[in-house]
Design an enzyme around this catalytic site. Structure first.
Site, PDB file in Angstrom:
ATOM      1  N   ASP A 192      37.955  23.095  40.941  1.00 23.72           N
ATOM      2  CA  ASP A 192      36.706  23.736  41.368  1.00 23.72           C
ATOM      3  C   ASP A 192      35.507  23.004  40.756  1.00 23.72           C
ATOM      4  OD1 ASP A 192      35.072  25.598  42.620  1.00 23.72           O
ATOM      5  OD2 ASP A 192      36.268  27.313  41.984  1.00 23.72           O
ATOM      6  N   ASP A 210      33.203  30.060  50.480  1.00 26.40           N
ATOM      7  CA  ASP A 210      34.507  30.732  50.416  1.00 26.40           C
ATOM      8  C   ASP A 210      34.752  31.597  51.651  1.00 26.40           C
ATOM      9  OD1 ASP A 210      34.470  29.665  47.908  1.00 26.40           O
ATOM     10  OD2 ASP A 210      34.630  31.570  46.843  1.00 26.40           O
TER      11      ASP A 210
HETATM   12  C1  GLA Z   1      35.197  29.428  43.842  1.00 29.61           C
HETATM   13  C2  GLA Z   1      36.159  28.806  44.853  1.00 29.61           C
HETATM   14  C3  GLA Z   1      37.146  29.856  45.314  1.00 29.61           C
HETATM   15  C4  GLA Z   1      37.926  30.396  44.126  1.00 29.61           C
HETATM   16  C5  GLA Z   1      36.945  30.953  43.090  1.00 29.61           C
HETATM   17  C6  GLA Z   1      37.662  31.303  41.811  1.00 29.61           C
HETATM   18  O1  GLA Z   1      34.400  30.399  44.414  1.00 29.61           O
HETATM   19  O2  GLA Z   1      35.442  28.275  45.929  1.00 29.61           O
HETATM   20  O3  GLA Z   1      38.041  29.308  46.259  1.00 29.61           O
HETATM   21  O4  GLA Z   1      38.714  29.377  43.593  1.00 29.61           O
HETATM   22  O5  GLA Z   1      35.934  30.002  42.773  1.00 29.61           O
HETATM   23  O6  GLA Z   1      36.786  31.751  40.820  1.00 29.61           O
END
Ligand code: GLA
Length: 463
Positions: free
Chosen positions: A206, A266
């Site tokens: 990430d 997301d």
């Molecule tokens: C970000 C990523 C998600 C997930 C969260 C976890 O938002 O884009 O896919 O991994 O972090 O905290």
């Protein structure tokens, strides 16, 4: 000069909004009304075909840049990832069934083998955020939360491997993960080594808590560190997602560094979320599609099929369009309790076949007509996948008049193609001539998914 055989007749009212129907579509008539057939060169049709041809040439013929050379993800990764469904639920006293702890992955692994998921191609069981302890150990290594992962990640990897599956884990290029757990900044080599020693097979990396100007260096350094471990570890990045707010990411560098990469926000368990992802991808497809190919893929985020927010038609749309986009198929759902229809859809071999096509070309949106979106993906074996998404969210099923001549890649099907419909239900539509018409019934926010196969002449060439 090209001559086309066209049916000259009055528009037969297949669509309620006649004005919204572009000229080239209105060339089609209703067979029942008995149209006269003439041969002539139609300038509008000719121009549309030339424009489509140009789009297809731009989207298809650009050779993908060099992929990360680790021999992995030659087709889009398939598996299960905890985030969208289970998020950062760490309250195992209140919610032992759904909290982030080793049992969740062990149970998911068991089901994946027992219920045919592995056989269908879903191979990776992936841990997302909130697995680590808040402190590194005395040697500076990440460690799993001891209460929730008492056996440790290595044991979990052994368990997953013993079932023929692979294990994915999550970390962050910056100083903390998005959930506030220790990040890998300053520890890339240590963490890569730790993951390799544990037997991890995929790393989702990430991009939270990192100065955006340092993202590139960070992602590249972790890529090198993973490579140096000598273990095959699929490298899933979020680099472009965190760079887009500042400038257009360098997809040549991203493809050389990562096996797949998140570009956009997301996914949530809702149709509006899925639609936003589709629209963003289509808007940026000129940048995105050339970057995809064996070894490196654009990642529009997890499949949320089998959860709460999508109707069955919308689930079909997500599955179809993720296959068209050559997206990693990482489900985030509860496989221990999933409805049979969602399971059947996720395990549909024909759709998975499109997703995993060895040619490895990402599909693209070719146009929107009367609130129908048309998408296309070139496939191996002189085939194309077509998806027609009904974006009208009012009323009942609508008929989309499919005529091969109006496809951007119509020349593929000149004079005939074999057509197979996969969604909403499977049926062989058989050999279709360039100007023959099939009405496809598509539910609101549903998708018709088809493959068209070129019919070869006796010399082995297309007509
Ligand atoms: C970000 C990523 C998600 C997930 C969260 C976890 O938002 O884009 O896919 O991994 O972090 O905290």
């Amino acid at each position: 000069m090209i001559n086309f055989k066209v049916r000259l007749c009055k528009w037969a009212g297949l669509h309620s909004n006649k004005e919204a129907t572009p000229a080239f579509l209105s060339l089609r008539g209703n067979v029942e009304t008995g149209c006269s057939v003439q041969t002539r060169r139609d300038p509008i049709l000719y121009r549309m075909m030339m424009i489509y041809l140009l789009i297809a040439v731009v989207c298809v013929s650009v050779h993908p840049v060099q992929a990360l050379d680790n021999g992995l993800a030659l087709t889009p990764t398939m598996g299960w990832l905890h985030w969208e469904r289970f998020m950062c639920n760490i309250d195992c006293n209140m919610d032992p069934q759904n909290c982030i702890r080793e049992e969740l992955y062990m149970q998911m692994a068991d089901v994946m083998v027992k219920e045919g998921w592995l056989e269908a191609g879903y191979e990776y069981v992936c841990i997302d955020d909130c697995w680590p302890h808040h402190q590194r150990d005395a040697q500076g290594r990440l460690q799993a939360d001891p209460k929730r992962f008492p056996s440790g990640i290595k044991k979990l990897a052994d368990y997953v491997h013993s079932r023929g599956l692979k294990l994915g884990i999550y970390a962050d290029v910056g100083s903390m993960t998005c959930g506030g757990y220790p990040g890998s900044l300053g520890y890339y080599e240590t963490d890569a080594k730790t993951f390799a020693e544990w037997g991890v097979d995929l790393l989702k990396f990430d991009g939270c808590y990192m100065n955006w100007t340092m993202l590139g260096e960070g992602y590249k350094n972790m890529s090198r560190a993973l490579n140096q471990t000598g273990r095959s570890i699929v490298y899933s990045c979020e680099w472009p997602l965190y760079e887009w707010p500042f400038h257009e990411p360098n997809y040549t560098a991203i493809r050389e560094t990562c096996n797949h990469w998140r570009n956009f926000a997301d996914v949530y368990d809702s149709w509006s979320s899925v639609k936003t992802i589709l629209d963003w991808t289509a808007t940026n497809q000129k940048i995105l599609t050339p970057a995809a190919g064996p070894g490196g893929w654009n990642d529009p985020d997890m499949l949320v099929i089998g959860n709460f927010g999508l109707s069955h038609s919308q689930q079909q749309s997500q599955m179809a369009l993720w296959a068209i986009m050559a997206a990693p198929l990482l489900m985030s759902n509860d496989l221990r309790d999933i409805c049979p229809k969602s399971k059947e859809l996720l395990q549909n071999r024909r759709i998975i076949g499109i997703s995993q096509d060895p040619l490895g070309k990402q599909g693209y949106r070719t146009g929107t007509v009367d609130s129908f979106e048309m998408w296309e993906r070139p496939l191996s074996g002189a085939r194309l996948a077509l998806a027609i998404l009904n974006r009208q969210e009012i009323g009942g099923p609508r008929g989309f008049p499919l005529t091969l001549a109006t496809l951007p890649s119509w020349q593929y099907c000149n004079p005939r193609c074999n057509v197979t419909q996969i969604l909403p239900t499977y049926q062989e539509l058989g050999v279709q001539a360039l100007f023959s018409k099939q009405i496809l019934k598509i539910n609101p926010s549903g998708t018709a998914l088809l493959t068209v196969t070129q019919i070869q002449d006796y010399s082995g060439k297309g007509y």
